[in-house]
Motif scaffolding. Structure first.
Motif, short mmCIF file in Angstrom:
data_model
loop_
_atom_site.label_atom_id
_atom_site.label_comp_id
_atom_site.label_asym_id
_atom_site.label_seq_id
_atom_site.Cartn_x
_atom_site.Cartn_y
_atom_site.Cartn_z
N SER A 45 -21.80 38.36 -58.88
CA SER A 45 -22.10 37.04 -58.31
C SER A 45 -23.59 36.75 -58.35
O SER A 45 -24.01 35.63 -58.67
CB SER A 45 -21.61 36.94 -56.87
OG SER A 45 -20.22 36.98 -56.80
N MET A 46 -24.41 37.75 -58.02
CA MET A 46 -25.86 37.57 -58.04
C MET A 46 -26.37 37.26 -59.45
O MET A 46 -27.34 36.54 -59.62
CB MET A 46 -26.57 38.81 -57.50
CG MET A 46 -26.24 39.14 -56.05
SD MET A 46 -26.66 37.84 -54.89
CE MET A 46 -28.40 38.09 -54.74
N LYS A 52 -26.96 32.05 -56.06
CA LYS A 52 -27.39 33.44 -55.91
C LYS A 52 -28.59 33.75 -56.82
O LYS A 52 -29.49 34.48 -56.43
CB LYS A 52 -26.26 34.41 -56.24
CG LYS A 52 -24.99 34.17 -55.48
CD LYS A 52 -25.04 34.78 -54.13
CE LYS A 52 -23.64 34.72 -53.54
NZ LYS A 52 -23.65 34.60 -52.12
N GLU A 55 -31.97 33.20 -55.38
CA GLU A 55 -32.41 34.15 -54.36
C GLU A 55 -33.22 35.31 -54.92
O GLU A 55 -33.99 35.94 -54.19
CB GLU A 55 -31.20 34.72 -53.60
CG GLU A 55 -30.48 33.71 -52.74
CD GLU A 55 -29.33 34.34 -51.98
OE1 GLU A 55 -29.30 35.58 -51.83
OE2 GLU A 55 -28.45 33.58 -51.54
N TRP A 56 -33.07 35.60 -56.21
CA TRP A 56 -33.74 36.78 -56.74
C TRP A 56 -34.38 36.57 -58.12
O TRP A 56 -35.25 37.34 -58.52
CB TRP A 56 -32.79 37.97 -56.81
CG TRP A 56 -31.76 37.86 -57.88
CD1 TRP A 56 -30.57 37.19 -57.82
CD2 TRP A 56 -31.83 38.42 -59.19
NE1 TRP A 56 -29.91 37.30 -59.01
CE2 TRP A 56 -30.66 38.06 -59.87
CE3 TRP A 56 -32.77 39.20 -59.85
CZ2 TRP A 56 -30.39 38.44 -61.17
CZ3 TRP A 56 -32.51 39.59 -61.16
CH2 TRP A 56 -31.33 39.22 -61.81
N LEU A 147 -33.50 41.27 -56.02
CA LEU A 147 -32.03 41.31 -56.09
C LEU A 147 -31.47 42.21 -54.99
O LEU A 147 -30.53 41.83 -54.28
CB LEU A 147 -31.58 41.81 -57.46
CG LEU A 147 -30.09 42.11 -57.63
CD1 LEU A 147 -29.26 40.83 -57.54
CD2 LEU A 147 -29.83 42.83 -58.94
N ALA A 150 -31.78 40.49 -51.69
CA ALA A 150 -30.80 39.40 -51.57
C ALA A 150 -29.40 39.96 -51.31
O ALA A 150 -28.63 39.39 -50.52
CB ALA A 150 -30.82 38.53 -52.82
N LEU A 151 -29.07 41.07 -51.95
CA LEU A 151 -27.77 41.71 -51.70
C LEU A 151 -27.65 42.15 -50.24
O LEU A 151 -26.56 42.16 -49.67
CB LEU A 151 -27.57 42.92 -52.61
CG LEU A 151 -27.15 42.62 -54.04
CD1 LEU A 151 -27.35 43.84 -54.93
CD2 LEU A 151 -25.70 42.14 -54.10
N PRO A 155 -33.38 37.79 -48.42
CA PRO A 155 -34.17 37.39 -49.60
C PRO A 155 -35.67 37.47 -49.32
O PRO A 155 -36.12 37.19 -48.20
CB PRO A 155 -33.75 35.94 -49.83
CG PRO A 155 -32.41 35.83 -49.16
CD PRO A 155 -32.46 36.78 -47.99
#
Length: 179
Positions: A45-46, A52, A55-56, A147, A150-151, A155
């Motif tokens: 998903s990221m 997503k 976010e990274w 990343l 964010a996971l 973030p």
């Protein structure tokens, strides 16, 4: 403080997991690998969802099919990626060029492999030898840290210290490669 021991470890040991760089004719090939305590679906998903990615990595979108557009806009640096997806094998692999219009191809591949405790994320990047692969690797080191944050649901902004430290380490790696 960060909730995850793995994240704390990465924040304190900046150069523990540096990738590798190889030179082949007129190309550099870099490979960065991370073991993540997150399910492959969360990592996928990221890598693929616009809300997503921002976010990274950067604002933008990737059309999730081979031949689809991959557009990312790194506003702070002025870098714009406008390429197409060259490999799409959900939820295992996505590849597109890390290039803008009229630039040489720089294939970028993300591979997600399930493990007992989460997954392994492997990022591969190729660039022409006349480009600064150490800078590219250091940039992705910083983005991989983003990343992971964010996971974890925390973030962070681009970690320039991580970029600076890993760039020096990759420059040293390139010096050894040249010998």
């Amino acid at each position: 403080m960060f909730r995850n021991k793995q994240f704390n470890s990465i924040m304190t040991d900046q150069n523990e997991d540096l990738g590798t760089i190889e030179k082949e004719k007129n190309q550099y090939h870099a490979r960065l690998e991370r073991t993540l305590n997150h399910p492959p679906s969360a990592v996928w998903s990221m890598l693929t969802e616009p809300d997503k990615l921002v976010e990274w990595l950067a604002p933008g979108h990737i059309e999730l099919f081979e031949g689809g557009q991959a557009n990312l806009n790194f506003v702070d640096s002025g870098i714009v990626i406008a390429s197409s997806v060259t490999l799409f094998d959900p939820p295992r692999c996505i590849e597109y060029s890390w290039s803008g219009p009229d630039e040489p191809l720089r294939p970028l591949r993300f591979e997600v492999e399930p493990t007992n405790d989460g997954c392994t994320l492997t990022m591969s990047l190729s660039t022409p030898v006349d480009e600064d692969i150490a800078r590219s690797c250091a940039g992705f080191e910083a983005h991989l840290l983003m990343l992971l944050a964010a996971l974890e649901g925390i973030p962070i902004k681009f970690p320039f210290q991580r970029f600076t430290e890993t760039r020096a380490a990759y420059d040293e790696m390139l010096g050894q490669l040249a010998q």
